[in-house]
Design a protein around this motif. Structure first.
Motif, PDB file in Angstrom:
ATOM      1  N   UNK A 228      23.743 -18.617  -1.683  1.00  0.00           N
ATOM      2  CA  UNK A 228      22.835 -19.350  -0.789  1.00  0.00           C
ATOM      3  C   UNK A 228      21.916 -20.271  -1.607  1.00  0.00           C
ATOM      4  N   UNK A 229      21.477 -19.779  -2.785  1.00  0.00           N
ATOM      5  CA  UNK A 229      20.599 -20.606  -3.633  1.00  0.00           C
ATOM      6  C   UNK A 229      21.338 -21.864  -4.104  1.00  0.00           C
ATOM      7  N   UNK A 230      22.631 -21.706  -4.412  1.00  0.00           N
ATOM      8  CA  UNK A 230      23.429 -22.878  -4.813  1.00  0.00           C
ATOM      9  C   UNK A 230      23.456 -23.895  -3.676  1.00  0.00           C
ATOM     10  N   UNK A 231      23.582 -23.425  -2.440  1.00  0.00           N
ATOM     11  CA  UNK A 231      23.570 -24.331  -1.286  1.00  0.00           C
ATOM     12  C   UNK A 231      22.221 -25.041  -1.148  1.00  0.00           C
ATOM     13  N   UNK A 232      21.148 -24.264  -1.336  1.00  0.00           N
ATOM     14  CA  UNK A 232      19.801 -24.857  -1.210  1.00  0.00           C
ATOM     15  C   UNK A 232      19.587 -25.950  -2.255  1.00  0.00           C
ATOM     16  N   UNK A 233      20.026 -25.687  -3.494  1.00  0.00           N
ATOM     17  CA  UNK A 233      19.865 -26.692  -4.551  1.00  0.00           C
ATOM     18  C   UNK A 233      20.713 -27.932  -4.271  1.00  0.00           C
ATOM     19  N   UNK A 234      21.929 -27.706  -3.772  1.00  0.00           N
ATOM     20  CA  UNK A 234      22.793 -28.850  -3.435  1.00  0.00           C
ATOM     21  C   UNK A 234      22.169 -29.688  -2.319  1.00  0.00           C
ATOM     22  N   UNK A 235      21.515 -29.019  -1.371  1.00  0.00           N
ATOM     23  CA  UNK A 235      20.829 -29.737  -0.284  1.00  0.00           C
ATOM     24  C   UNK A 235      19.723 -30.649  -0.830  1.00  0.00           C
ATOM     25  N   UNK A 236      18.959 -30.111  -1.780  1.00  0.00           N
ATOM     26  CA  UNK A 236      17.894 -30.923  -2.392  1.00  0.00           C
ATOM     27  C   UNK A 236      18.516 -32.140  -3.088  1.00  0.00           C
ATOM     28  N   UNK A 237      19.604 -31.900  -3.825  1.00  0.00           N
ATOM     29  CA  UNK A 237      20.298 -33.010  -4.489  1.00  0.00           C
ATOM     30  C   UNK A 237      20.846 -34.015  -3.492  1.00  0.00           C
TER      31      UNK A 237
END
Ligand SMILES: [Zn+2]
Ligand SMILES: [Zn+2]
Length: 390
Positions: free
Chosen positions: A359-368
């Protein structure tokens, strides 16, 4: 923007086994500072398989890498750590940081490709965070060049950004005295241990007048050989910290005066060694931090901005002086669990942690994704960096 979360989720779902295996393998094979050969190789292998352009080693760092996908500007980076603690293994959970960076990077690269957005995604493999400041050497080697903004996610007990860390300087102090029989001829000796003890007294008197965000803490590393020998040499190590880099310079100067004073009082010759492991204070990029909180909440985390800055120190602090950066946390425990503990090490390979990692990987990708999609957001990030760092 409609399909943004779906592209990201599809990628993370597709890569979930690769990322989970990576996290568990690193956890089961803890490697300390600059010995992270396996962890680095596993990541490089995955990135090459994905078709990324990988530079490895970086400078003279065998366990560092820089991977790129896409081309042109702007450039957004995810940072990976993967070093363990001596004797404790992955008690800081760095085995989860690398898979988050890889997952976020892959998801964002897929998004740019699908939506035909120009730009580059970078993943930086940064070794030796715990004890030897790998990021400082990577900065020197030019590995950060051309990156417009960067983010790194660290496992924690709660989800949210770090609004600050303290700058740190490590000082090794020694006093040279003169040995003598402590009972038969004490008048012939110069007591180096007295130098150390008077320095501690000076520091303790100073402490009352330091601002809240400052820290001074030391240990005695050599206090003599035997009570019947006047100590010829004695030494101690102090860490000095402040949230303000310039103020920390003043603190170091004041501390060195105290060392001189303790030397004068005892007649012992003092010497101060400045450890090259000096980190700058984190300058959190607020638009990036706020974007992370929003993204994490959208993914399902209970994220929030913390009440104030933290008081630890990290080599990410130096990164935040080079480019706009955010150092953020994601919860891998349901209860507050201290870092650098056996309990946290156990948590770092739990099913819950692995789920949160994806889920954290998804959150970081969203920010990017937001960074590439919204020039206005890019402008806010750059402006905040100019205002707070330049
Ligand atoms: Zn740690
Ligand atoms: Zn850590």
């Amino acid at each position: 923007m409609m399909n943004l979360p779906q592209t990201i989720r599809d990628t993370i779902t597709h890569e979930s086994k690769t990322l989970t295996d990576l996290a568990l393998k690193i956890h089961a094979n803890p490697e300390i500072a600059y010995e992270e050969h396996k962890a680095c190789k596993w990541q490089v292998t995955i990135l090459k398989k994905w078709g990324w352009k990988v530079t490895h080693p970086v400078g003279k760092l065998d366990t560092a890498y820089r991977a790129e996908s896409g081309k042109g500007k702007p450039v957004f980076a995810f940072l990976a750590e993967y070093d363990a603690l001596r004797d404790l293994g992955h008690g800081c959970g760095h085995n989860l940081i690398a898979p988050v960076a890889l997952g976020a990077g892959k998801a964002l690269a897929n998004l740019l490709r699908d939506q035909k957005i120009q730009g580059k995604v970078v993943i930086l493999g940064t070794p030796a965070e715990e004890s030897a400041g790998g990021k400082l050497k990577m900065i020197k080697a030019g590995a950060l060049k051309g990156i417009d903004a960067a983010i790194m996610a660290h496992p924690a007990s709660k989800t949210g950004p770090d609004l600050g860390t303290n700058a740190i300087r490590r000082l090794h102090v020694s006093f040279a005295g003169k040995a003598a029989h402590a009972s038969c001829s004490p008048e012939k000796g110069l007591n180096a241990l007295d130098g150390v003890m008077l320095l501690f007294q000076g520091v303790n008197a100073w402490r009352q007048h330091l601002p809240e965000a400052s820290r001074v803490h030391g240990i005695v590393t050599d206090g003599g050989v035997a009570p019947n020998i006047v100590p010829e040499s004695a030494s101690c190590t102090f860490f000095l910290r402040s949230s303000d880099d310039a103020y920390l310079d003043d603190m170091v100067a004041r501390f060195e005066d105290m060392v001189k004073g303790a030397g004068l009082m005892t007649g012992c010759k003092p010497h101060v060694d400045h450890d090259p492991m000096a980190y700058k204070a984190l300058r959190a990029n607020m638009p990036l931090c706020e974007a992370y909180v929003a993204a994490a909440n959208r993914i399902g985390f209970k994220a929030r901005m913390p009440d104030g800055p933290g008081r630890g120190s990290s080599d990410f602090g130096d990164v935040s002086h080079e480019l706009p950066g955010a150092h953020v946390g994601f919860a891998i425990t349901r209860r507050k669990t201290p870092g650098h503990s056996i309990a946290f090490r156990k948590a770092a390979c739990s099913d819950y942690a692995l789920k949160q990692m994806l889920r954290a990987a998804e959150a970081l990708a969203l920010v990017g994704g937001r960074f590439f999609a919204e020039p206005e957001f890019q402008g806010q990030i750059a402006e905040e960096f100019r205002r707070t760092v330049k």
